[in-house]
Structures are given as structure tokens and as C-alpha cells.
Design an enzyme around this catalytic site. Structure first.
Site, PDB file in Angstrom:
ATOM      1  N   LYS A  46     -24.363  86.793  52.331  1.00 24.26           N
ATOM      2  CA  LYS A  46     -24.943  86.130  53.570  1.00 24.26           C
ATOM      3  C   LYS A  46     -24.479  86.887  55.125  1.00 24.26           C
ATOM      4  CE  LYS A  46     -23.071  81.891  53.205  1.00 24.26           C
ATOM      5  NZ  LYS A  46     -22.768  80.641  53.516  1.00 24.26           N
TER       6      LYS A  46
ATOM      7  N   HIS B 199     -37.428  80.970  54.177  1.00 16.96           N
ATOM      8  CA  HIS B 199     -37.423  81.618  53.478  1.00 16.96           C
ATOM      9  C   HIS B 199     -38.616  82.702  53.299  1.00 16.96           C
ATOM     10  CE1 HIS B 199     -35.643  78.290  51.553  1.00 16.96           C
ATOM     11  NE2 HIS B 199     -34.654  79.245  51.117  1.00 16.96           N
TER      12      HIS B 199
ATOM     13  N   ASP C  92     -34.935  75.632  58.303  1.00 18.57           N
ATOM     14  CA  ASP C  92     -34.921  76.615  57.238  1.00 18.57           C
ATOM     15  C   ASP C  92     -36.103  77.440  57.089  1.00 18.57           C
ATOM     16  OD1 ASP C  92     -33.881  78.026  54.911  1.00 18.57           O
ATOM     17  OD2 ASP C  92     -34.211  76.118  53.480  1.00 18.57           O
TER      18      ASP C  92
ATOM     19  N   CYS D 205     -34.856  76.178  49.043  1.00 21.89           N
ATOM     20  CA  CYS D 205     -35.267  77.287  48.327  1.00 21.89           C
ATOM     21  C   CYS D 205     -36.310  77.127  47.196  1.00 21.89           C
ATOM     22  CB  CYS D 205     -34.186  78.281  47.943  1.00 21.89           C
ATOM     23  SG  CYS D 205     -32.755  77.846  48.692  1.00 21.89           S
TER      24      CYS D 205
ATOM     25  N   HIS E 139     -33.300  84.095  53.090  1.00 19.48           N
ATOM     26  CA  HIS E 139     -33.014  82.843  53.293  1.00 19.48           C
ATOM     27  C   HIS E 139     -32.502  82.817  54.797  1.00 19.48           C
ATOM     28  CE1 HIS E 139     -32.441  81.310  49.057  1.00 19.48           C
ATOM     29  NE2 HIS E 139     -32.488  82.820  48.731  1.00 19.48           N
TER      30      HIS E 139
ATOM     31  N   ARG F   5     -26.156  66.779  50.478  1.00 21.79           N
ATOM     32  CA  ARG F   5     -24.790  67.378  50.185  1.00 21.79           C
ATOM     33  C   ARG F   5     -23.889  66.291  49.877  1.00 21.79           C
ATOM     34  NH1 ARG F   5     -25.079  73.562  52.596  1.00 21.79           N
ATOM     35  NH2 ARG F   5     -27.415  73.983  51.902  1.00 21.79           N
TER      36      ARG F   5
ATOM     37  N   GLN G  37     -32.340  70.809  57.659  1.00 25.65           N
ATOM     38  CA  GLN G  37     -32.258  72.271  58.156  1.00 25.65           C
ATOM     39  C   GLN G  37     -33.511  72.959  58.811  1.00 25.65           C
ATOM     40  OE1 GLN G  37     -31.353  75.399  55.354  1.00 25.65           O
ATOM     41  NE2 GLN G  37     -30.090  74.106  53.754  1.00 25.65           N
TER      42      GLN G  37
HETATM   43  C1  TSB Z   1     -30.795  79.038  54.877  1.00 28.78           C
HETATM   44  N1  TSB Z   1     -30.873  77.986  51.049  1.00 28.78           N
HETATM   45  C2  TSB Z   1     -30.145  78.477  52.597  1.00 28.78           C
HETATM   46  C3  TSB Z   1     -31.303  78.452  53.644  1.00 28.78           C
HETATM   47  O1  TSB Z   1     -32.583  78.974  53.192  1.00 28.78           O
HETATM   48  C4  TSB Z   1     -29.073  77.266  52.604  1.00 28.78           C
HETATM   49  O2  TSB Z   1     -29.029  76.248  52.451  1.00 28.78           O
HETATM   50  N2  TSB Z   1     -28.010  78.006  53.387  1.00 28.78           N
HETATM   51  S1  TSB Z   1     -26.459  77.217  53.708  1.00 28.78           S
HETATM   52  O3  TSB Z   1     -26.080  76.304  52.613  1.00 28.78           O
HETATM   53  O4  TSB Z   1     -25.648  78.060  54.407  1.00 28.78           O
HETATM   54  O5  TSB Z   1     -27.254  76.070  54.811  1.00 28.78           O
HETATM   55  C5  TSB Z   1     -27.787  76.531  55.856  1.00 28.78           C
HETATM   56  C6  TSB Z   1     -27.228  75.891  57.199  1.00 28.78           C
HETATM   57  O6  TSB Z   1     -26.897  74.498  57.421  1.00 28.78           O
HETATM   58  C7  TSB Z   1     -25.707  76.489  57.353  1.00 28.78           C
HETATM   59  O7  TSB Z   1     -25.707  77.917  58.062  1.00 28.78           O
HETATM   60  C8  TSB Z   1     -25.133  75.458  58.227  1.00 28.78           C
HETATM   61  O8  TSB Z   1     -25.266  75.575  59.825  1.00 28.78           O
HETATM   62  C9  TSB Z   1     -25.797  74.158  57.811  1.00 28.78           C
HETATM   63  N3  TSB Z   1     -24.792  73.346  57.041  1.00 28.78           N
HETATM   64  C10 TSB Z   1     -24.583  73.480  55.951  1.00 28.78           C
HETATM   65  N4  TSB Z   1     -23.832  72.365  55.425  1.00 28.78           N
HETATM   66  C11 TSB Z   1     -23.953  71.349  56.385  1.00 28.78           C
HETATM   67  C12 TSB Z   1     -23.476  70.210  56.522  1.00 28.78           C
HETATM   68  N5  TSB Z   1     -22.714  69.500  55.500  1.00 28.78           N
HETATM   69  N6  TSB Z   1     -23.793  69.343  57.633  1.00 28.78           N
HETATM   70  C13 TSB Z   1     -24.238  70.190  58.924  1.00 28.78           C
HETATM   71  N7  TSB Z   1     -24.871  71.303  58.558  1.00 28.78           N
HETATM   72  C14 TSB Z   1     -24.698  72.065  57.550  1.00 28.78           C
HETATM   73 ZN    ZN Z   2     -32.699  78.825  50.823  1.00 28.68          ZN
END
Ligand code: TSB
Ligand code: ZN
Length: 584
Positions: free
Chosen positions: A411, A328, A326, A277, A457, A306, A324
């Protein structure tokens, strides 16, 4: 699959079965010392310290036999209430139980014990009234577990089992477990050579092998093309950012626990990004925008990092290094409803393409621990109410869950279940009034004044990693032809007689962009056909004398015995049509 913990009757029975297991262990391993034996969703376990002894998987039948013997003997299970002092005396030989008793505060606490024949265990209960009723059980596996879950403590052995009311229920459950094992994407990933992990690389950091990389390439292309056709603009931004960037966004205050620690270079500090983001906010801010341009949709297939707990990482489903899908979306307040509807429509379209049917919508709200979230009650109230209204207007069937929001806003999450029963989020769509504020984003509205945009997002596939895990489990590894790493296997009946013809057909398909593999090994036809089957290749082409003579190909679909004979041009057309029908 059944959740034992949620079923009162089975919960009691499984708890009693855990005691039965402990008693059997005591009979066969008299030195054994016991820690705890709780009921869990999957049945029960008991943690035990065997001194120098070890219980291996192959010892489980022996233990089951002893459990059956005790059960047949049919002793009653008797509850007794004693004081803390008495308990300390009675369990003085058992250091783990002493630890448990000492945790009970009051001197005059009443402590309950359950005795069955020669075995007594400290326990709150309730239990069945006799061991006779514990008949249909199975010990499932053994693993290591640190005392109190702390890696500084001694490693105990944890033995898992499950118990049912009838033999049929037990057998049905064991079949389901076996099916789940076959469907588990970690097994499929290994069997189909899709990804690997290595301790030297690290936990939660899978390596995508050529077959997996081929799937990923096509998935990424699929979603990116779809998004571009819907007006998304894709960018590339770095996987690192300065600590200041994440301080500005608020991640540093509210998301640091989930991030890898910062790195120092000269006088600058960097972090591996956990989200994209902040980078995308700066992309928006790079230019002045008019209301006429909105919504602006900035997309990226972006790598994020992460710090997931080591016990939580799981194949491709939960990783520490992810990609992701992703985007925005920057829009005005009155565009939020329509943009949300567009995202939900896109999610549904994609799920339809892949044939997903089992999923639910979750409205994820702020929880009680306020420090986890950006602190502005008014903003939260506005965002949560607005999102609830948008979802209600969409006629979406959703449930609400507290403490599942992002730190910046509520969300809409799409929840799915993995083969082994994990409840995970796949797609997500989030409403955010905070980051536009933090980055001081504006656009020029119809009145020529500066106005703050709202940010949505969203991730449709979630991450490519988690999506692939789910897709593999849904399809049991038999991917649609357009995604299959190998789409066609060509097998001559005899490599000596039809080898050249098989090479010619293979070349023809390859030239036409079909992913094809030729098997001219000197193995029996049946063996080669079976292998194509276990590799989950959608089409197998078998070429004998007849095909060679008539310039035809005979193909069969995965899992089917019948073959169809056509010309090579017809075969190519058929493949191309099938592939096209998915991608467009
Ligand atoms: C959607 N900032 C937002 C983005 O813009 C975001 O990061 N959202 S999130 O934290 O929900 O992450 C997006 C998606 O990543 C989740 O819906 C999930 O499907 C996936 N995700 C989250 N953590 C993991 C992980 N550790 N391993 C694999 N996929 C993951
Ligand atoms: Zn985001």
C-alpha cells in the site's frame, strides 16, 4: 510533541523521577506495593497497589510536594548488584517484585537495585546519580491498570508524570499538552455537539448528532461529486456478506481476527463486512468487460465493521463501525502507473482543499510473519517492486515500512499525527494482484483474449469517521463555512427592538440555503456573542437600530472584532461565493 523515550538523557531522568514518585508514595502510603514504573513516550508512570487507599487527581499536588522534599534532601542514588536469592529475601514483603524476580530465569542472575535514602527499587537502570537533579516534574493524571494488563487480575493504580531539565522546558510542554487537549477531537466533538458515545451502544460506536451529521452529509457529497466528475461509478452494496464470500476473497484466512464473529441464520452463515472489496469484485464480474471500458472505478460510501481492541478505540479516529470513502479500480497492467498517479493527484487536491500540510507518504510492505499475508512470494515481489517503481516515477517523497501491507498487497499510506500524538493512516492506495485471481476476474483484451485485470483499492478520506476527527483537530473545530453545521448566527442587539428585523434576515438567509441560527434570547449581547464564538460559527450578524433603519446587516468573522456593514443581498453573495470557491 517531544517523545521522552526517544531522548536518552530525558529517558534516564524520567526513569529516576518514577523512582522518586514511588518513594514519595511509600512515605505517604506506607502500605503501598509496587509493580512496574517504566518510561513511556509521554514521560513515565508507576503502577501501584494501595490496598484500600486510593490516590485521586486532587492528591497529586501532595505527592509532588513530597517528591520536592525528597529531591531537596539530595540523597545519592546508589546501584547495587545482588543475586536472585538475595533479591527474593530483600523484597519478600513485596509480592509484585517477587513476581518480577521469579521471572528472571537463572539462579545466579545478577539483579540490580537502586537505593536513594530510605527507598530501594529493583531496576535495570541506568539512573541519575542523585535525586537532587530531579527538579522540574509534574504528575499528570491517575488511571486504573490491571496487573500485567489482564482484566482477570487485580486493578492497580497508575500514576503518570513527566520530568524535564528546566522549568522553561516543563512549562512549554505543559502548554503544548493543554493545547493538544483543546484540539482533541473528542473534546471538540462534545463541546460542539457533533457526536456522542454510550455504553449501551458499545465501545467504538459513536452516534453522530445533528451537528456532526450535517458535516458528514456535506463531506460525503463533496467527495462523491468529485469522484463522479472523475469517472467513478458509485454503487450501494449490503453491509453483510456470507462467510463463503470472505472465504473466497481470503479475508477469512487472513483477516478473521479483525472481524466480528459470524452469525448463523437458518443454514447460512454471515459476517458483518470489514471491507467492501469482495462485493465490488462481484459488481465487476456481473458483466463482460472489454479493454475499451477500462479503467472501471467502482466507488461506495460503505459501512464496515472491525473488531478493534477496546483499548485502541478512540473517538471518531479509531472506531468499530465506520464508513469508508472506498473505491476499487479495475485496470490493465499497463494502466497501473497512470491510475496510481491519478489517485495520488486526487489525494493532494483534497488535502489542498482542506489546507492539510502535515502528512507523509508511507510505502507499506509485507512483514516477516508470512501467515498474515497471502502466501505467494513471486506475487509479492512483483507487486512491491511495481509499487516502488510507480512511486519513484511519480517523484513522491516516501519512506518504507515493513509489516504494514494489506494481506492482499502493498500500500501507499498517507500518515498523519493526531492531537494526542497517534500516528494514523488517512488516505490509502493499494495494489492487488490477488483478489482478481480469487474471483477469477477477466476482461477481453485487444487481441480478443481473456486477460486478468489488476485491482487498485483506494480510500481518499480514508473513513468519514477518521477524516472528521483529523479535520476537527487541524481546524481546532473552526470548520470552513461550507462545512460548518451553522454558518451564520443572527443576533439582534435587543430582541424587543430589532427582533422582527432579525427574524426577517434569518428567513432570507434560510430561503437561500444558508444554515443560520437566530438568537433572540433575553441575554446580554456580550454573552450571546461569546456563545456564537465558542460554538465556532464562522459568521455572526449583529443587528441594531442603524441596521434596521438602513436595511443593512453588520457581520463579523469568527475571532475578529471588526464588523462590516453591507446590504443583505451583498452579504448573501459573499457567503455564496465563499462556499462555491471550496466546493468547485
Ligand atoms: C481502501 N480494502 C481497502 C479499501 O478498498 C481497505 O479496507 N483498506 S484499509 O483497511 O486500509 O482501510 C481504509 C481506510 O480506513 C484506512 O486508510 C483508514 O483511514 C481507515 N480506517 C481503518 N480502520 C479504521 C478504524 N478502525 N476507524 C476509523 N477509520 C479506519
Ligand atoms: Zn478494498
Amino acid at each position: 510533541m517531544i517523545n521522552i523515550k526517544e531522548n536518552e538523557k530525558l529517558s534516564i531522568m524520567n526513569h529516576s523521577c518514577a523512582h522518586l514518585l514511588a518513594q514519595a508514595i511509600k512515605h505517604l502510603y506506607p502500605e503501598a506495593k509496587f509493580w512496574v514504573g517504566p518510561v513511556i513516550a509521554e514521560g513515565f508512570y508507576y503502577d501501584v497497589d494501595l490496598g484500600n487507599d486510593v490516590i485521586r487527581e486532587e492528591d497529586l499536588p501532595k505527592l509532588e510536594k513530597e517528591m520536592k522534599k525528597i529531591s531537596k534532601d539530595g540523597k545519592r542514588i546508589i546501584r547495587e548488584e545482588i543475586t536472585k536469592k538475595e533479591a527474593l529475601e530483600r523484597f519478600k514483603e513485596d509480592p509484585y517484585k517477587i513476581d518480577l524476580i521469579n521471572r528472571m530465569n537463572e539462579e545466579d542472575t545478577v539483579i540490580s537495585c537502586y537505593t536513594q535514602g530510605d527507598f530501594t527499587d529493583l531496576c535495570r537502570g541506568p539512573h541519575l546519580d542523585t535525586v537532587k537533579k530531579i527538579k522540574y516534574f509534574k504528575l499528570l493524571k491517575v488511571s486504573g491498570a490491571y496487573f500485567k494488563g489482564d482484566s482477570k487480575n487485580k486493578m492497580l493504580q497508575r500514576i503518570y508524570g513527566i520530568c524535564f531539565e528546566s522549568e522553561e522546558d516543563l512549562q512549554k510542554h505543559l502548554e503544548e499538552l493543554e493545547e493538544a487537549k483543546q484540539r482533541d477531537h473528542r473534546k471538540l466533538g462534545k463541546d460542539l455537539k457533533l457526536f456522542m458515545t454510550h455504553d449501551l451502544v458499545g465501545k467504538g460506536m459513536p452516534l453522530w448528532l445533528p451537528n456532526g451529521a450535517m458535516i458528514r452529509y456535506h463531506l460525503e457529497k463533496y467527495i462523491k461529486d468529485k469522484e463522479i466528475s472523475l469517472g467513478y461509478q458509485h454503487v450501494y452494496t449490503p453491509s453483510l456478506g456470507s462467510v463463503d464470500l470472505y472465504k473466497t476473497s481470503g479475508h477469512w484466512d487472513h483477516y478473521k481476527e479483525d472481524m466480528f464473529p459470524k452469525m448463523q441464520m437458518d443454514d447460512e452463515e454471515f459476517v458483518l463486512r470489514p471491507m467492501n472489496c469482495p462485493h465490488h469484485m462481484l459488481v465487476f464480474k456481473n458483466e463482460l468487460h472489454s479493454y475499451r471500458e477500462l479503467p472501471i472505478r467502482i466507488g461506495e460510501l460503505a459501512h464496515d465493521f472491525r473488531y478493534e481492541a477496546s483499548g485502541a478505540v478512540c473517538g471518531l479516529e479509531r472506531v468499530r463501525c465506520m464508513c469508508q470513502n472506498d473505491a476499487h479500480i479495475f485496470c490493465s497492467l499497463d494502466q497501473v502507473g497512470e491510475e496510481f498517479a491519478n489517485v495520488v493527484k486526487l489525494i493532494l487536491d483534497v488535502y489542498k482543499d482542506f489546507g492539510f500540510q502535515d502528512y507523509s507518504f508511507r510505502l507499506s510492505l509485507r512483514g516477516r510473519e508470512k501467515e498474515k499475508y497471502f502466501d505467494d512470494d513471486e506475487m509479492w515481489e512483483k507487486a512491491e517492486n511495481m509499487l516502488r517503481e510507480v512511486l519513484t516515477n511519480l517523484g513522491l517523497d516516501f519512506y518504507e515500512a515493513k509489516d504494514e501491507a494489506a494481506f492482499y498487497g502493498p500500500k501507499l499510506d498517507v500518515q498523519v499525527k493526531s492531537a494526542i500524538g497517534h500516528d494514523v493512516t488517512l488516505s490509502t492506495c493499494q495494489l492487488d494482484f490477488l483478489l482478481p485471481e480469487r474471483f477469477d476476474l477477466t476482461f477481453i483484451n485487444e487481441k480478443g483474449q481473456k486477460e486478468r485485470p489488476v485491482v487498485i483499492h483506494r480510500a481518499i478520506l480514508g473513513t468519514i469517521d477518521r477524516f472528521t476527527a483529523f479535520l476537527l483537530e487541524e481546524t481546532k473545530g473552526l470548520l470552513p463555512t461550507w462545512l460548518s453545521p451553522v454558518q451564520v448566527k443572527v443576533i439582534p442587539v435587543s430582541s424587543e427592538h430589532q427582533g422582527d428585523y432579525a427574524k426577517e434576515i434569518t428567513e432570507y438567509l434560510k430561503e437561500n440555503k444558508i444554515r443560520v441560527e437566530l438568537d433572540i434570547r433575553n441575554e446580554k449581547l456580550g454573552y450571546r456573542l461569546r456563545e456564537a464564538q465558542t460554538q465556532k460559527i464562522p459568521y455572526t450578524v449583529v443587528l441594531g437600530d442603524k441596521e434596521k433603519e438602513n436595511h443593512t446587516v453588520s457581520y463579523r468573522l469568527h475571532g475578529q472584532k471588526d464588523t462590516t456593514t453591507v446590504t443583505k443581498i451583498e452579504f448573501l453573495k459573499l457567503l455564496e461565493n465563499e462556499i462555491k470557491s471550496f466546493i468547485n
